[in-house]
Design a protein around this motif. Structure first.
Motif, PDB file in Angstrom:
ATOM      1  N   TRP A  96      -3.584  12.005   4.396  1.00 19.53           N
ATOM      2  CA  TRP A  96      -2.695  11.065   4.448  1.00 19.53           C
ATOM      3  C   TRP A  96      -2.584  10.033   5.229  1.00 19.53           C
ATOM      4  O   TRP A  96      -1.789  11.171   6.368  1.00 19.53           O
ATOM      5  CB  TRP A  96      -1.609  10.497   3.148  1.00 19.53           C
ATOM      6  CG  TRP A  96      -2.160  11.453   2.184  1.00 19.53           C
ATOM      7  CD1 TRP A  96      -2.072  12.703   0.865  1.00 19.53           C
ATOM      8  CD2 TRP A  96      -2.674  10.295   0.798  1.00 19.53           C
ATOM      9  NE1 TRP A  96      -2.277  12.220  -0.376  1.00 19.53           N
ATOM     10  CE2 TRP A  96      -2.538  11.250  -0.294  1.00 19.53           C
ATOM     11  CE3 TRP A  96      -2.755   8.384   0.621  1.00 19.53           C
ATOM     12  CZ2 TRP A  96      -3.032  10.390  -1.665  1.00 19.53           C
ATOM     13  CZ3 TRP A  96      -3.664   8.805  -0.490  1.00 19.53           C
ATOM     14  CH2 TRP A  96      -3.355   9.222  -1.758  1.00 19.53           C
ATOM     15  N   VAL A  97      -3.247   8.677   5.063  1.00 20.18           N
ATOM     16  CA  VAL A  97      -2.430   7.939   6.439  1.00 20.18           C
ATOM     17  C   VAL A  97      -1.613   7.893   6.979  1.00 20.18           C
ATOM     18  O   VAL A  97      -0.899   7.535   5.214  1.00 20.18           O
ATOM     19  CB  VAL A  97      -3.782   6.399   6.207  1.00 20.18           C
ATOM     20  CG1 VAL A  97      -3.845   6.023   8.067  1.00 20.18           C
ATOM     21  CG2 VAL A  97      -5.291   7.263   6.991  1.00 20.18           C
ATOM     22  N   TRP A 107      -2.635   2.602  -0.584  1.00 17.62           N
ATOM     23  CA  TRP A 107      -2.054   4.350  -0.021  1.00 17.62           C
ATOM     24  C   TRP A 107      -3.577   4.315   0.827  1.00 17.62           C
ATOM     25  O   TRP A 107      -4.341   4.727  -0.080  1.00 17.62           O
ATOM     26  CB  TRP A 107      -1.803   5.379  -0.139  1.00 17.62           C
ATOM     27  CG  TRP A 107      -0.112   4.590  -0.807  1.00 17.62           C
ATOM     28  CD1 TRP A 107       0.704   4.310  -0.066  1.00 17.62           C
ATOM     29  CD2 TRP A 107       0.626   3.782  -1.698  1.00 17.62           C
ATOM     30  NE1 TRP A 107       1.733   4.070  -0.669  1.00 17.62           N
ATOM     31  CE2 TRP A 107       1.447   4.096  -1.998  1.00 17.62           C
ATOM     32  CE3 TRP A 107      -0.427   3.842  -3.254  1.00 17.62           C
ATOM     33  CZ2 TRP A 107       2.643   2.557  -2.708  1.00 17.62           C
ATOM     34  CZ3 TRP A 107       0.092   3.075  -4.031  1.00 17.62           C
ATOM     35  CH2 TRP A 107       1.828   2.541  -3.990  1.00 17.62           C
ATOM     36  N   LYS A 108      -3.929   4.792   1.939  1.00 19.39           N
ATOM     37  CA  LYS A 108      -5.280   5.248   2.213  1.00 19.39           C
ATOM     38  C   LYS A 108      -5.159   6.804   2.779  1.00 19.39           C
ATOM     39  O   LYS A 108      -4.467   7.195   2.954  1.00 19.39           O
ATOM     40  CB  LYS A 108      -5.377   4.896   4.017  1.00 19.39           C
ATOM     41  CG  LYS A 108      -6.354   3.246   3.599  1.00 19.39           C
ATOM     42  CD  LYS A 108      -6.293   3.326   4.979  1.00 19.39           C
ATOM     43  CE  LYS A 108      -6.535   1.432   5.443  1.00 19.39           C
ATOM     44  NZ  LYS A 108      -5.803   0.894   5.889  1.00 19.39           N
ATOM     45  N   LEU A 139      -8.998   4.892  -1.566  1.00 24.09           N
ATOM     46  CA  LEU A 139      -7.445   3.927  -1.117  1.00 24.09           C
ATOM     47  C   LEU A 139      -7.078   3.623  -2.866  1.00 24.09           C
ATOM     48  O   LEU A 139      -7.595   3.594  -3.808  1.00 24.09           O
ATOM     49  CB  LEU A 139      -8.285   2.730  -1.363  1.00 24.09           C
ATOM     50  CG  LEU A 139      -8.429   1.681   0.154  1.00 24.09           C
ATOM     51  CD1 LEU A 139      -7.423   1.579   0.501  1.00 24.09           C
ATOM     52  CD2 LEU A 139      -9.016   2.617   1.406  1.00 24.09           C
ATOM     53  N   GLU A 140      -5.316   4.095  -2.770  1.00 29.85           N
ATOM     54  CA  GLU A 140      -5.150   4.334  -3.944  1.00 29.85           C
ATOM     55  C   GLU A 140      -4.505   3.188  -3.691  1.00 29.85           C
ATOM     56  O   GLU A 140      -4.027   2.598  -2.630  1.00 29.85           O
ATOM     57  CB  GLU A 140      -4.563   5.394  -3.926  1.00 29.85           C
ATOM     58  CG  GLU A 140      -3.582   6.000  -5.193  1.00 29.85           C
ATOM     59  CD  GLU A 140      -2.864   7.076  -5.946  1.00 29.85           C
ATOM     60  OE1 GLU A 140      -3.547   7.969  -4.633  1.00 29.85           O
ATOM     61  OE2 GLU A 140      -1.699   7.512  -6.195  1.00 29.85           O
TER      62      GLU A 140
END
Lengths: 83, 157
Positions: B133-134, B121-122, B48-49
């Motif tokens: 990236w999701v 962002w996941k 997680l960002e």
């Protein structure tokens, strides 16, 4: 201005933030993207398609055609996926 | 009582709910999001960002909106960042009010809005060594937007 990149934009550009002085006439995030694309292959790759790019001006979500003004900070990132 | 936090460490839902219960509270509602394993068991972890500064502001704004829309005695939003494995907690939203309706509605509002309006962002780290990236889900946008329709729950008795 300080420009920040997140998620796959950060990965493709190869840095999370930088100080840049865009030339006169760069008056929207979309125009800034067009200029950034000319700054190297990483930028060209990250910004090859604008559709999945979102932005924040001084930490507020804004459309790509919002007036840029003279922000301290602009962030570029893909659509958010928290929760 | 208001608590908004972005943190790497886990949270203790029971302790948070005990803190949320205060004078005038008659009901507590909460939602816990958990890192879900892929059907084929292939997910190793989520990374997680977030956008330090902007993310906290966005969460505070959601709490402001919930408090303005429903009569609450408190609310909590906690989102974890960093590397999280399947089964681990990822997000917590909770609301307290005199009666259940406002607490339940505000809790759902907070998680629905957070999904589309808070900068997180996941990335999925898979067992096979790949990371991707999701993508954002359109269904999440629709769920968040539904709170702006006349049929959505307003201040409840």
């Amino acid at each position: 201005m300080r420009i920040l990149y997140f998620a796959w934009l950060r990965e493709r550009i190869g840095k999370s933030s930088e100080e840049l002085d865009p030339p006169p006439g760069v008056d929207t995030p979309r125009a800034l993207i067009a200029w950034l694309r000319t700054q190297g292959p990483g930028y060209a790759n990250a910004f090859s398609d604008e559709k999945p790019v979102r932005c924040a001006i001084d930490q507020e979500f804004q459309p790509l055609d919002a007036p840029l003004g003279s922000p301290k900070e602009i962030g570029f990132f893909p659509p958010v996926t928290g929760g | 009582m208001r608590l908004v936090a972005v943190q790497e460490q886990d949270f203790d839902a029971g302790a948070l709910l005990a803190r949320l219960s205060g004078a005038g509270t008659g009901g507590l509602a909460s939602f816990i999001g958990i890192v879900r394993q892929a059907p084929d068991g292939g997910l190793k972890a989520l990374c997680l960002e977030y956008y330090p500064g902007m993310t906290e502001k966005a969460l505070e704004r959601l709490a402001d909106e919930a408090e303005a829309r429903w009569a609450l005695t408190g609310c909590i939003i906690i989102h974890r960042v960093g590397r999280l494995e399947p089964g681990q907690n990822i997000v917590f939203t909770a609301a307290a009010s005199a009666h259940r309706g406002n607490a339940l509605a505000a809790t759902a509002y907070l998680i629905d809005q957070l999904k589309t309006r808070a900068p997180f962002w996941k990335a999925e780290e898979m067992q096979d060594g790949t990371t991707s990236w999701v993508d954002a889900r359109e269904a999440d946008d629709a769920t968040a937007a539904a709170w702006n329709t006349p049929a959505s729950p307003e201040n409840l008795p």
